[in-house]
Design a protein around this motif. Structure first.
Motif, short mmCIF file in Angstrom:
data_model
loop_
_atom_site.label_atom_id
_atom_site.label_comp_id
_atom_site.label_asym_id
_atom_site.label_seq_id
_atom_site.Cartn_x
_atom_site.Cartn_y
_atom_site.Cartn_z
N ILE A 161 0.83 -1.20 0.00
CA ILE A 161 0.00 0.00 0.00
C ILE A 161 0.87 1.25 0.00
O ILE A 161 0.64 2.20 -0.76
CB ILE A 161 -0.93 0.00 1.23
CG1 ILE A 161 -1.91 -1.18 1.17
CG2 ILE A 161 -1.69 1.31 1.33
CD1 ILE A 161 -2.66 -1.42 2.46
N LEU A 259 -3.65 3.01 -7.32
CA LEU A 259 -4.87 2.82 -6.53
C LEU A 259 -5.27 1.35 -6.52
O LEU A 259 -5.63 0.81 -5.46
CB LEU A 259 -6.00 3.68 -7.10
CG LEU A 259 -7.38 3.49 -6.43
CD1 LEU A 259 -7.31 3.87 -4.96
CD2 LEU A 259 -8.44 4.31 -7.18
N SER A 260 -5.21 0.70 -7.66
CA SER A 260 -5.61 -0.71 -7.72
C SER A 260 -4.67 -1.58 -6.89
O SER A 260 -5.12 -2.50 -6.19
CB SER A 260 -5.64 -1.20 -9.18
OG SER A 260 -4.35 -1.29 -9.72
N SER A 262 -3.02 -0.65 -4.26
CA SER A 262 -3.28 -0.36 -2.85
C SER A 262 -4.54 -1.06 -2.38
O SER A 262 -4.59 -1.62 -1.27
CB SER A 262 -3.40 1.16 -2.64
OG SER A 262 -2.19 1.82 -2.94
N VAL A 263 -5.59 -1.06 -3.20
CA VAL A 263 -6.82 -1.77 -2.85
C VAL A 263 -6.55 -3.26 -2.71
O VAL A 263 -7.01 -3.91 -1.76
CB VAL A 263 -7.90 -1.50 -3.92
CG1 VAL A 263 -9.10 -2.44 -3.74
CG2 VAL A 263 -8.36 -0.05 -3.86
N MET A 266 -4.78 -3.89 0.62
CA MET A 266 -5.65 -3.71 1.78
C MET A 266 -6.60 -4.89 1.94
O MET A 266 -6.84 -5.36 3.07
CB MET A 266 -6.43 -2.39 1.66
CG MET A 266 -5.57 -1.16 1.88
SD MET A 266 -6.53 0.38 1.96
CE MET A 266 -6.96 0.59 0.22
N VAL A 267 -7.15 -5.36 0.84
CA VAL A 267 -8.06 -6.51 0.91
C VAL A 267 -7.30 -7.75 1.39
O VAL A 267 -7.78 -8.50 2.25
CB VAL A 267 -8.72 -6.76 -0.45
CG1 VAL A 267 -9.51 -8.07 -0.44
CG2 VAL A 267 -9.64 -5.61 -0.82
N LEU A 313 -10.97 -2.01 -10.27
CA LEU A 313 -11.02 -2.15 -8.82
C LEU A 313 -11.64 -3.48 -8.41
O LEU A 313 -11.24 -4.08 -7.40
CB LEU A 313 -11.80 -0.99 -8.20
CG LEU A 313 -11.12 0.38 -8.31
CD1 LEU A 313 -12.00 1.46 -7.68
CD2 LEU A 313 -9.75 0.37 -7.66
N ALA A 316 -8.96 -5.92 -8.66
CA ALA A 316 -8.03 -5.75 -7.54
C ALA A 316 -8.57 -6.39 -6.27
O ALA A 316 -7.83 -7.04 -5.52
CB ALA A 316 -7.76 -4.26 -7.31
N VAL A 317 -9.87 -6.23 -6.02
CA VAL A 317 -10.48 -6.84 -4.83
C VAL A 317 -10.40 -8.36 -4.91
O VAL A 317 -10.02 -9.04 -3.94
CB VAL A 317 -11.94 -6.38 -4.68
CG1 VAL A 317 -12.65 -7.20 -3.60
CG2 VAL A 317 -11.99 -4.89 -4.33
N GLY A 320 -6.93 -9.45 -4.37
CA GLY A 320 -6.57 -9.30 -2.97
C GLY A 320 -7.09 -10.45 -2.12
O GLY A 320 -6.37 -10.98 -1.26
#
Length: 398
Positions: A161, A259-260, A262-263, A266-267, A313, A316-317, A320
């Motif tokens: 992140i 951003l992707s 980092s997401v 985080m997930v 996104l 990305a989730v 993650g």
């Protein structure tokens, strides 16, 4: 017919982690935070540097990246056993020296030859780093191992992140990419110093001698249950890391890519504690679900025909969730199955095969991206299909 999973193999009970074990866990987490912060600060922007600053074709970018991944994980076959021989402390220090050197070379390289030299140094450092830190965590006992690995992976995701935005800030300065790689080299130097702070018990694990290295590899190659598990998890390195290559090549701006990433991190960091609790990673459904989510992430990327942030996104989730499930599942099963004095050998064979798969995948995917939108979509579909096939293979594991 089903195959017994590595997690089910009978092994002697491990003692609970004492003060020394807790010290090892804390030090390893700090090492991971420093090392990964430097690594992800560079790698999140490396493709853009190679593609736009140096003007390399996508196939050449794939070659530079693939050499590092392929050599790094190919070297794990012998280096995992060498870690058992020399001890994780020694190999960890050597890994940090090589990684720091590799980043310095990367920052000054302006030709493909220089970039390949940097890739080789980074690969050798990575080959030494991974088995050293995993061996340290595997040796602290099952309870400390689960919590320690959770902290280790959370540190990785925190760095994932924080690293890309830090890289953007450094790129905005005058020296640009050279300052970024110099900062990464400094962080790996800090990690090397932290390895030196580990207790003396983190040194030799098996008697010295070349035969000990060969014996470790032979032990793993004779374990058919573990070899099946190795084949099953071969796509995991490609699945975990390839999104950082694919997103820039798909045409997303650095801010959207950052951003992707980092997401994703985080997930993954949110999922990780759930998997670590109760050693859930040893259960087959965890690995199966992780591989299925990875497949779905790449199928979403395959459907993109422009810079849509929403589907990016979503991918990305999904990726993650996949990383948060797959990484602890592979580690916990390997640590449960492998003899303590041979963990490096087992880990080396497992990750070596996974890395060679990633190396071949990077080369093929890079060539496909050079063919345009259809080639890019085909590449993402192919990666997702490998993940789906691996997920189906887990039904043969009890």
């Amino acid at each position: 017919m089903t195959v017994a999973a590595p997690a089910s193999a009978p092994v002697p009970a491990d003692p609970a982690p004492g003060p020394s074990g807790r010290r090892v866990v804390v030090t390893v987490v700090a090492i991971q935070l420093a090392a990964c912060l430097g690594f992800f600060a560079v790698t999140a922007h490396l493709v853009a540097h190679l593609r736009h600053d140096l003007g390399l074709a996508a196939g050449t970018v794939g070659l530079v990246l693939g050499v590092r991944v392929g050599l790094q994980f190919g070297l794990l076959l012998p280096v995992g056993a060498v870690t058992d021989l020399l001890g994780a402390r020694t190999t960890g220090v050597l890994s940090c020296v090589l990684r720091a050197l590799g980043f310095v070379i990367l920052g000054s390289a302006g030709s493909v030859g220089g970039l390949l030299c940097a890739s080789v140094a980074l690969a050798m450092g990575g080959a030494l780093y991974n088995p050293s830190v995993h061996s340290l965590l595997a040796a602290v006992g099952p309870d400390g191992r689960s919590g320690g690995f959770a902290g280790y992976v959370v540190a990785q995701h925190v760095a994932t992140i924080a690293g890309p935005p830090m890289g953007l800030l450094l790129l905005a300065t005058g020296p640009g990419f050279a300052l970024l790689t110099g900062t990464a080299a400094a962080l790996w130097t800090v990690a090397g110093v932290l390895f030196l702070l580990l207790p003396r018990s983190a040194r030799k694990r098996v008697p010295a001698g070349g035969r000990a290295v060969l014996a470790g590899v032979r032990t793993v190659l004779g374990d058919r249950v573990f070899l099946y598990f190795t084949l099953l998890t071969a796509p995991t390195t490609l699945l975990a890391g390839h999104i950082m290559t694919a997103v820039p090549l798909l045409g997303f701006a650095p801010a959207a890519a950052t951003l992707s990433f980092s997401v994703l991190a985080m997930v993954a960091a949110a999922v990780q504690p759930f998997v670590a609790a109760g050693r859930r990673g040893e259960r087959p459904w965890v690995l199966r679900l992780g591989l299925t989510c990875a497949a779905a992430a790449f199928f979403v990327l395959a459907a993109l025909d422009g810079g849509q942030p929403g589907p990016l996104l979503l991918a990305a989730v999904l990726n993650g969730v996949a990383n948060g499930l797959i990484q602890p599942a592979v580690f916990q099963r390997t640590a449960r199955h492998a003899p303590r004095e041979r963990f490096g050998s087992y880990y080396g064979v497992l990750e070596g095969c996974s890395g060679m798969f990633a190396f071949a995948g990077d080369l093929v995917v890079g060539r496909l991206f050079d063919l345009g939108q259809a080639g890019a979509a085909g590449a993402m579909l192919g990666v997702g299909l490998f993940a789906l096939l691996a997920a189906l293979g887990t039904f043969r594991v009890e």
